[in-house]
Design a protein around this motif. Structure first.
Motif, mmCIF file in Angstrom:
data_model
loop_
_atom_site.group_PDB
_atom_site.id
_atom_site.type_symbol
_atom_site.label_atom_id
_atom_site.label_comp_id
_atom_site.label_asym_id
_atom_site.label_seq_id
_atom_site.Cartn_x
_atom_site.Cartn_y
_atom_site.Cartn_z
ATOM 1 N N PRO A 272 0.739 -1.208 -0.012
ATOM 2 C CA PRO A 272 0.076 -0.144 0.151
ATOM 3 C C PRO A 272 0.890 1.381 -0.018
ATOM 4 O O PRO A 272 1.906 1.186 0.420
ATOM 5 N N LYS A 273 0.200 2.172 -0.523
ATOM 6 C CA LYS A 273 0.851 3.646 -0.372
ATOM 7 C C LYS A 273 -0.108 4.564 0.255
ATOM 8 O O LYS A 273 -1.472 4.749 0.124
ATOM 9 N N ALA A 274 0.219 4.808 1.655
ATOM 10 C CA ALA A 274 -0.739 5.647 2.537
ATOM 11 C C ALA A 274 -0.603 7.109 2.015
ATOM 12 O O ALA A 274 0.092 7.855 1.468
ATOM 13 N N GLN A 275 -1.889 7.408 1.704
ATOM 14 C CA GLN A 275 -2.336 8.836 1.286
ATOM 15 C C GLN A 275 -2.392 9.728 2.524
ATOM 16 O O GLN A 275 -2.773 9.547 3.670
ATOM 17 N N GLU A 276 -1.349 10.834 2.564
ATOM 18 C CA GLU A 276 -1.303 12.010 3.672
ATOM 19 C C GLU A 276 -2.674 12.380 4.100
ATOM 20 O O GLU A 276 -3.607 12.879 3.521
ATOM 21 N N ILE A 277 -2.930 12.169 5.465
ATOM 22 C CA ILE A 277 -4.290 12.698 6.096
ATOM 23 C C ILE A 277 -3.475 13.609 7.368
ATOM 24 O O ILE A 277 -2.869 12.920 8.392
ATOM 25 N N LYS A 278 -3.306 14.939 7.065
ATOM 26 C CA LYS A 278 -2.570 15.660 8.226
ATOM 27 C C LYS A 278 -3.437 15.959 9.402
ATOM 28 O O LYS A 278 -2.680 15.899 10.549
ATOM 29 N N TYR A 279 -4.673 15.926 9.394
ATOM 30 C CA TYR A 279 -5.364 16.582 10.543
ATOM 31 C C TYR A 279 -6.596 15.632 11.089
ATOM 32 O O TYR A 279 -7.071 15.412 12.305
ATOM 33 N N ALA A 280 -7.199 14.898 10.030
ATOM 34 C CA ALA A 280 -8.426 14.101 10.307
ATOM 35 C C ALA A 280 -7.798 12.806 11.217
ATOM 36 O O ALA A 280 -6.754 12.082 10.693
ATOM 37 N N LYS A 281 -8.556 12.354 12.159
ATOM 38 C CA LYS A 281 -8.305 11.215 13.149
ATOM 39 C C LYS A 281 -9.149 9.851 12.878
ATOM 40 O O LYS A 281 -8.860 8.956 13.385
ATOM 41 N N GLY A 282 -10.201 10.322 12.057
ATOM 42 C CA GLY A 282 -11.129 9.265 12.011
ATOM 43 C C GLY A 282 -11.081 8.271 10.842
ATOM 44 O O GLY A 282 -11.920 7.604 11.002
ATOM 45 N N PHE A 283 -10.290 8.521 9.802
ATOM 46 C CA PHE A 283 -10.033 7.773 8.773
ATOM 47 C C PHE A 283 -8.536 7.780 8.380
ATOM 48 O O PHE A 283 -8.008 8.683 8.570
ATOM 49 N N THR A 284 -8.366 6.663 7.541
ATOM 50 C CA THR A 284 -7.228 6.377 6.707
ATOM 51 C C THR A 284 -7.399 5.885 5.341
ATOM 52 O O THR A 284 -8.520 5.530 4.890
ATOM 53 N N LEU A 285 -6.380 6.532 4.174
ATOM 54 C CA LEU A 285 -6.561 5.851 3.226
ATOM 55 C C LEU A 285 -5.261 5.280 2.588
ATOM 56 O O LEU A 285 -4.081 5.708 2.944
ATOM 57 N N GLU A 286 -5.412 4.328 1.816
ATOM 58 C CA GLU A 286 -4.467 3.399 1.292
ATOM 59 C C GLU A 286 -4.538 3.069 -0.052
ATOM 60 O O GLU A 286 -5.540 2.784 -0.566
ATOM 61 N N LYS A 287 -3.525 3.167 -0.904
ATOM 62 C CA LYS A 287 -3.718 2.836 -2.581
ATOM 63 C C LYS A 287 -2.872 1.758 -2.834
ATOM 64 O O LYS A 287 -1.525 1.807 -2.465
ATOM 65 N N GLY A 288 -3.387 0.679 -3.094
ATOM 66 C CA GLY A 288 -2.591 -0.269 -3.562
ATOM 67 C C GLY A 288 -1.862 -0.197 -5.049
ATOM 68 O O GLY A 288 -2.418 0.438 -5.763
ATOM 69 N N THR A 289 -0.646 -0.948 -5.333
ATOM 70 C CA THR A 289 -0.203 -0.773 -6.710
ATOM 71 C C THR A 289 -1.060 -1.473 -7.803
ATOM 72 O O THR A 289 -1.021 -0.859 -8.819
ATOM 73 N N ASN A 290 -2.080 -1.997 -7.217
ATOM 74 C CA ASN A 290 -3.123 -2.396 -8.213
ATOM 75 C C ASN A 290 -4.309 -1.553 -8.491
ATOM 76 O O ASN A 290 -5.366 -1.802 -9.263
ATOM 77 N N GLY A 291 -3.991 -0.174 -7.865
ATOM 78 C CA GLY A 291 -5.051 0.908 -8.099
ATOM 79 C C GLY A 291 -6.464 0.506 -7.112
ATOM 80 O O GLY A 291 -7.326 1.772 -7.366
ATOM 81 N N ILE A 292 -6.310 -0.115 -6.219
ATOM 82 C CA ILE A 292 -7.529 -0.226 -5.364
ATOM 83 C C ILE A 292 -7.245 0.283 -3.904
ATOM 84 O O ILE A 292 -6.263 0.272 -3.370
ATOM 85 N N TYR A 293 -8.333 1.250 -3.628
ATOM 86 C CA TYR A 293 -8.029 1.929 -2.357
ATOM 87 C C TYR A 293 -8.440 1.218 -1.250
ATOM 88 O O TYR A 293 -9.797 0.535 -1.279
#
Length: 381
Positions: A30-51
């Motif tokens: 996964p490649k974690a997408q930067e979330i600077k301030y929000a504490k309630g969710f995270t985003l990761e994007k796989g090399t296969n394009g799936i979030y």
């Protein structure tokens, strides 16, 4: 206010034709997408394009997180996912969506994805002029209330996605929709404790519409505007005192020291007497406690639903004892309403905290933004 939000969760299975090529799990690279301030969710994007979207705070004190997989439509034929690893699997981009809180509307509009909205519970509370036009034209259907969605209407609409929210994890309507394989995801933007944390939930919506770059640009602009305003407020030579809230059945409700609203006061360079309390929501106090601490405060910001001094005085004689009342320094957001009476503050302020902060700076430090026209907060009549 209770109508502003709603909640839900369902599972969806991907039915694909033909032979599938197994792709490694998203978590493998996964490649974690930067979330600077929000504490309630995270985003990761796989090399296969799936979030992978993980909601860690769907409601206060939630005991579990919820994980969703977002699969691009052009990868359906070659993807195999373990459905038991996710609370829902959604095909993106989403074409038909139902949302359940007015706070979701500004994010959809900012991403230019609002034309995908086909249903909403309690549409009367939506204030946005743009979305109200679509309601009036019949493009957005009324779906009852968030606590009891009209499931027959929802099933007839056949949305690709329902974005809900919950005070708890219980919602019978959502359970019915879950069994019908309509994917439902929780949005916990309302649990965030900071202004920029709430605003950053625009990044939550983006992957569903494949608008990640747009969300980044939108949030960066809001962040820059907010932080520049915060720095401007720090240049003020005086720090005025403020208090907030009003009585409801002999209890005075006002922002806790760790709340969203209290941070606005701090960032606007104001002295808030309850700033050192640890509550992230409201404080429940007696009017005597408020009078003792704030009778001589400079400003009264946000006196609940009141819009005139006459209404305040008629509601309780205690209100007239405050200096801010006597000197006509009470400001409210309750006068900024939509066409059907919904308060625009509840809908738009979480998405645009920079506007809220500028309003407060203009009120508290008028020489810093002399030409600014307040949007949410205006003087009582």
């Amino acid at each position: 206010m209770k109508k502003i939000f709603s909640c839900c969760l369902v599972f969806i299975l991907l039915a694909c034709r033909g032979e599938k090529k197994s792709i490694p799990p998203i978590q493998a690279s996964p490649k974690a997408q930067e979330i600077k301030y929000a504490k309630g969710f995270t985003l990761e994007k796989g090399t296969n394009g799936i979030y992978t979207i993980t909601i860690t705070s769907p409601w206060p004190n939630a005991q579990s997180a919820f994980t969703y997989a977002l699969v691009p439509r052009d990868k359906l034929a070659i993807v195999t996912l373990n459905k038991d690893a996710y609370d829902a699997i959604i095909t993106v981009p989403v074409e038909r969506v139902v949302v359940t809180s007015t706070t979701h509307i500004p994010a959809l509009e900012a991403l230019e994805a609002d034309h995908h909205l086909i249903g909403f519970p309690d549409t009367q509370y939506i204030s946005s002029e743009k979305t109200r036009k679509r309601i009036a034209s019949g493009e957005i259907k009324e779906l009852g209330s968030n606590e009891s969605l009209n499931t027959e209407m929802v099933l007839a609409l056949q949305p690709d996605l329902i974005v809900g929210f919950g005070v708890t994890g219980e919602n019978k309507s959502y359970e019915t929709l879950k069994r019908s394989n309509i994917p439902i995801v929780y949005n916990g933007d309302w649990t965030e404790e900071t202004p920029l944390g709430k605003a950053e939930w625009v990044k939550f919506f983006a992957p569903f519409f494949q608008k990640e770059k747009a969300a980044e640009e939108i949030f960066n602009a809001i962040e820059t505007s907010y932080n520049e305003s915060k720095l401007l407020a720090k240049t003020a030579t005086e720090r005025p005192s403020v208090f907030s809230g009003a009585l409801y059945k002999d209890v005075w409700y006002c922002p806790g020291g760790k709340s969203w609203a209290a941070q606005f006061f701090n960032d606007a360079n104001a002295e808030y007497v309850w700033a050192n309390t640890t509550e992230t929501g409201s404080l429940n106090l007696s009017w005597e406690a408020i009078l003792e601490q704030s009778q001589h405060d400079d400003f009264w910001i946000g006196p609940a639903q009141f819009t005139t001094y006459e209404d305040l005085k008629n509601a309780s004689p205690h209100y007239s004892q405050f200096d801010a009342f006597q000197e006509k320094r009470v400001y409210t957001f309750a006068k900024t309403k939509g066409e059907t009476g919904g308060l625009l503050y509840y809908e738009l302020a979480p998405h645009r905290p920079d506007i809220v902060l500028k309003d407060l700076i203009h009120i508290l430090h008028p020489t810093l933004l002399p030409e600014y026209q307040p949007f949410f907060f205006t003087p009582l009549d």
